[in-house]
Scaffold this motif. Sequence first.
Motif, short mmCIF file in Angstrom:
data_model
loop_
_atom_site.label_atom_id
_atom_site.label_comp_id
_atom_site.label_asym_id
_atom_site.label_seq_id
_atom_site.Cartn_x
_atom_site.Cartn_y
_atom_site.Cartn_z
N GLU A 1 4.89 2.55 11.34
CA GLU A 1 4.27 1.23 11.46
C GLU A 1 5.12 0.15 10.80
N ILE B 1 2.66 4.76 0.93
CA ILE B 1 3.01 5.46 2.16
C ILE B 1 2.43 6.86 2.04
N ARG B 2 1.54 7.20 2.93
CA ARG B 2 0.86 8.50 2.87
C ARG B 2 1.31 9.47 3.97
N THR B 3 1.73 8.92 5.11
CA THR B 3 2.12 9.78 6.23
C THR B 3 3.37 9.21 6.91
N ASP C 1 2.70 6.04 8.74
CA ASP C 1 2.77 4.81 7.94
C ASP C 1 4.18 4.24 7.98
N ARG D 1 0.86 -1.18 0.00
CA ARG D 1 0.00 0.00 0.00
C ARG D 1 0.90 1.23 0.00
#
Length: 68
Positions: A40, A32-34, A37, A30
């Motif tokens: 994590e 990476i938006r922030t 992320d 998926r």
Amino acid sequence: MTTSSAGGPVLPPRRPRLSVDELIEAVVARPIRTAADLDEMAVDIFESDEELDEFLAYTYAERRRDVA
């Protein structure tokens, strides 16, 4: 390197070439938006701060090795 009975090298079987979209789908990746992320996904690659420092020093030196 291993050779075949015909004298040529034994090569591994070819894997099919996948598109970027197919690769992403295969690993359930998926975007990476922030920064959260990234946090994590964090894993400890180096066992200690000293090991990280050694790696960074080596990388820095190698990048500048041929710079006059």
